[in-house]
Design a protein around this motif. Structure first.
Motif, PDB file in Angstrom:
ATOM      1  N   VAL A 196       0.522  -1.694   0.065  1.00  0.00           N
ATOM      2  CA  VAL A 196      -0.025   0.507  -0.056  1.00  0.00           C
ATOM      3  C   VAL A 196       1.098   1.500   0.593  1.00  0.00           C
ATOM      4  O   VAL A 196       1.329   1.586   0.588  1.00  0.00           O
ATOM      5  CB  VAL A 196      -0.597   0.043   1.156  1.00  0.00           C
ATOM      6  CG1 VAL A 196      -1.900   1.245   1.548  1.00  0.00           C
ATOM      7  CG2 VAL A 196      -1.783  -1.044   1.296  1.00  0.00           C
ATOM      8  N   VAL A 197       1.055   2.412  -0.897  1.00  0.00           N
ATOM      9  CA  VAL A 197       1.282   3.540  -0.799  1.00  0.00           C
ATOM     10  C   VAL A 197       0.524   4.883  -0.549  1.00  0.00           C
ATOM     11  O   VAL A 197      -0.456   4.920  -0.965  1.00  0.00           O
ATOM     12  CB  VAL A 197       2.063   3.742  -2.472  1.00  0.00           C
ATOM     13  CG1 VAL A 197       2.521   5.433  -2.578  1.00  0.00           C
ATOM     14  CG2 VAL A 197       2.649   2.133  -3.137  1.00  0.00           C
ATOM     15  N   ILE A 198       0.527   4.870   1.117  1.00  0.00           N
ATOM     16  CA  ILE A 198      -0.286   6.155   1.676  1.00  0.00           C
ATOM     17  C   ILE A 198       0.425   7.331   0.800  1.00  0.00           C
ATOM     18  O   ILE A 198       1.634   8.139   1.109  1.00  0.00           O
ATOM     19  CB  ILE A 198       0.036   5.555   2.623  1.00  0.00           C
ATOM     20  CG1 ILE A 198      -0.088   5.171   3.256  1.00  0.00           C
ATOM     21  CG2 ILE A 198      -0.778   7.362   3.157  1.00  0.00           C
ATOM     22  CD1 ILE A 198       0.037   4.368   4.888  1.00  0.00           C
ATOM     23  N   ILE A 199      -0.388   8.221  -0.112  1.00  0.00           N
ATOM     24  CA  ILE A 199       0.034   8.948  -0.998  1.00  0.00           C
ATOM     25  C   ILE A 199       0.240  10.762   0.224  1.00  0.00           C
ATOM     26  O   ILE A 199       0.280  11.290  -0.213  1.00  0.00           O
ATOM     27  CB  ILE A 199      -0.349   9.467  -1.637  1.00  0.00           C
ATOM     28  CG1 ILE A 199      -1.042   8.120  -3.427  1.00  0.00           C
ATOM     29  CG2 ILE A 199      -0.374  10.146  -3.222  1.00  0.00           C
ATOM     30  CD1 ILE A 199      -1.592   7.622  -4.071  1.00  0.00           C
ATOM     31  N   THR A 200      -1.659  10.289   0.408  1.00  0.00           N
ATOM     32  CA  THR A 200      -1.479  11.956   1.261  1.00  0.00           C
ATOM     33  C   THR A 200      -2.274  11.153   2.614  1.00  0.00           C
ATOM     34  O   THR A 200      -3.397  10.384   2.383  1.00  0.00           O
ATOM     35  CB  THR A 200      -2.137  12.722   0.483  1.00  0.00           C
ATOM     36  OG1 THR A 200      -2.108  14.351   1.758  1.00  0.00           O
ATOM     37  CG2 THR A 200      -3.363  12.843  -0.243  1.00  0.00           C
ATOM     38  N   VAL A 201      -2.811  12.618   3.684  1.00  0.00           N
ATOM     39  CA  VAL A 201      -3.762  12.284   4.349  1.00  0.00           C
ATOM     40  C   VAL A 201      -3.888  12.704   4.641  1.00  0.00           C
ATOM     41  O   VAL A 201      -3.745  14.344   5.147  1.00  0.00           O
ATOM     42  CB  VAL A 201      -2.615  11.377   5.488  1.00  0.00           C
ATOM     43  CG1 VAL A 201      -1.737  11.818   6.262  1.00  0.00           C
ATOM     44  CG2 VAL A 201      -4.344  10.485   7.010  1.00  0.00           C
TER      45      VAL A 201
END
Length: 100
Positions: free
Chosen positions: A92-97
Protein backbone atom coordinates in the motif's frame (compact mmCIF):
# COMPACT_ATOMS: atom_id res chain seq x y z
CA UNK A 1 -22.66 3.65 -6.47
CA UNK A 2 -23.47 0.43 -8.25
CA UNK A 3 -23.47 -2.83 -6.34
CA UNK A 4 -20.66 -4.19 -8.53
CA UNK A 5 -18.44 -1.15 -7.85
CA UNK A 6 -19.22 -1.47 -4.12
CA UNK A 7 -18.02 -5.09 -4.14
CA UNK A 8 -14.81 -4.14 -5.99
CA UNK A 9 -14.14 -1.29 -3.54
CA UNK A 10 -14.72 -3.64 -0.59
CA UNK A 11 -12.26 -6.17 -2.02
CA UNK A 12 -9.61 -3.51 -2.58
CA UNK A 13 -10.15 -2.05 0.89
CA UNK A 14 -9.88 -5.50 2.46
CA UNK A 15 -6.62 -6.11 0.59
CA UNK A 16 -5.26 -2.75 1.75
CA UNK A 17 -6.29 -3.50 5.34
CA UNK A 18 -4.50 -6.86 5.20
CA UNK A 19 -1.37 -5.07 3.98
CA UNK A 20 -1.63 -2.59 6.86
CA UNK A 21 -1.89 -5.49 9.35
CA UNK A 22 1.23 -7.01 7.76
CA UNK A 23 3.13 -3.67 7.80
CA UNK A 24 3.38 -3.86 4.02
CA UNK A 25 3.00 -0.19 3.23
CA UNK A 26 5.09 2.85 2.46
CA UNK A 27 4.42 6.54 2.99
CA UNK A 28 5.33 9.22 0.49
CA UNK A 29 7.27 12.22 1.75
CA UNK A 30 4.16 14.30 1.07
CA UNK A 31 2.06 12.00 3.27
CA UNK A 32 4.61 12.25 6.09
CA UNK A 33 4.60 16.06 5.87
CA UNK A 34 0.79 16.23 5.87
CA UNK A 35 0.63 13.77 8.76
CA UNK A 36 2.94 16.02 10.80
CA UNK A 37 1.00 19.16 9.84
CA UNK A 38 -2.19 17.62 11.29
CA UNK A 39 -0.39 16.15 14.32
CA UNK A 40 -1.22 12.61 13.24
CA UNK A 41 0.86 9.54 14.05
CA UNK A 42 1.43 6.54 11.82
CA UNK A 43 -0.95 4.68 14.14
CA UNK A 44 -3.66 7.24 13.31
CA UNK A 45 -3.10 6.63 9.60
CA UNK A 46 -3.25 2.86 10.07
CA UNK A 47 -6.43 3.20 12.13
CA UNK A 48 -8.07 5.41 9.51
CA UNK A 49 -7.48 2.77 6.85
CA UNK A 50 -8.53 -0.10 9.13
CA UNK A 51 -11.81 1.62 10.09
CA UNK A 52 -12.39 3.34 6.78
CA UNK A 53 -14.43 2.99 3.67
CA UNK A 54 -13.56 3.92 0.11
CA UNK A 55 -15.30 7.10 -1.02
CA UNK A 56 -14.10 7.05 -4.61
CA UNK A 57 -11.49 5.84 -7.05
CA UNK A 58 -9.35 8.34 -8.94
CA UNK A 59 -6.86 7.96 -11.76
CA UNK A 60 -3.36 9.21 -10.93
CA UNK A 61 -2.47 11.90 -13.48
CA UNK A 62 1.20 10.91 -13.62
CA UNK A 63 1.11 7.10 -13.55
CA UNK A 64 -2.45 6.33 -14.65
CA UNK A 65 -2.76 3.97 -11.66
CA UNK A 66 -5.91 3.87 -9.55
CA UNK A 67 -5.78 5.57 -6.18
CA UNK A 68 -8.50 5.55 -3.56
CA UNK A 69 -9.98 8.12 -1.16
CA UNK A 70 -10.51 6.36 2.16
CA UNK A 71 -12.38 8.03 5.01
CA UNK A 72 -11.84 6.58 8.48
CA UNK A 73 -11.43 7.31 12.17
CA UNK A 74 -8.16 8.06 13.98
CA UNK A 75 -7.21 6.85 17.46
CA UNK A 76 -8.83 9.90 19.09
CA UNK A 77 -12.04 9.46 17.03
CA UNK A 78 -11.26 12.28 14.60
CA UNK A 79 -12.29 11.81 10.99
CA UNK A 80 -9.41 11.57 8.53
CA UNK A 81 -9.04 10.94 4.85
CA UNK A 82 -6.24 8.88 3.34
CA UNK A 83 -5.36 8.76 -0.35
CA UNK A 84 -3.69 5.44 -1.09
CA UNK A 85 -3.04 2.93 -3.84
CA UNK A 86 -1.73 -0.58 -4.28
CA UNK A 87 1.76 -0.12 -5.69
CA UNK A 88 3.66 -2.17 -8.23
CA UNK A 89 5.45 -3.97 -5.37
CA UNK A 90 2.01 -4.97 -3.97
CA UNK A 91 2.46 -2.69 -0.97
CA UNK A 92 0.00 0.00 0.00
CA UNK A 93 1.37 3.39 -0.97
CA UNK A 94 -0.01 6.14 1.27
CA UNK A 95 0.01 9.24 -0.91
CA UNK A 96 -1.44 11.76 1.52
CA UNK A 97 -3.51 12.02 4.69
CA UNK A 98 -5.43 14.83 6.34
CA UNK A 99 -8.01 15.52 9.01
CA UNK A 100 -11.53 16.41 7.92
Amino acid sequence: MSYQRFIVFEQILQRMQEKIHQNQYVMTLHAEEEMEDDNLSILDVEQAILTGSILERQSDRVTGEWKYRICGITLDNSEAEVIAKLGVTDKVVIITVYLL
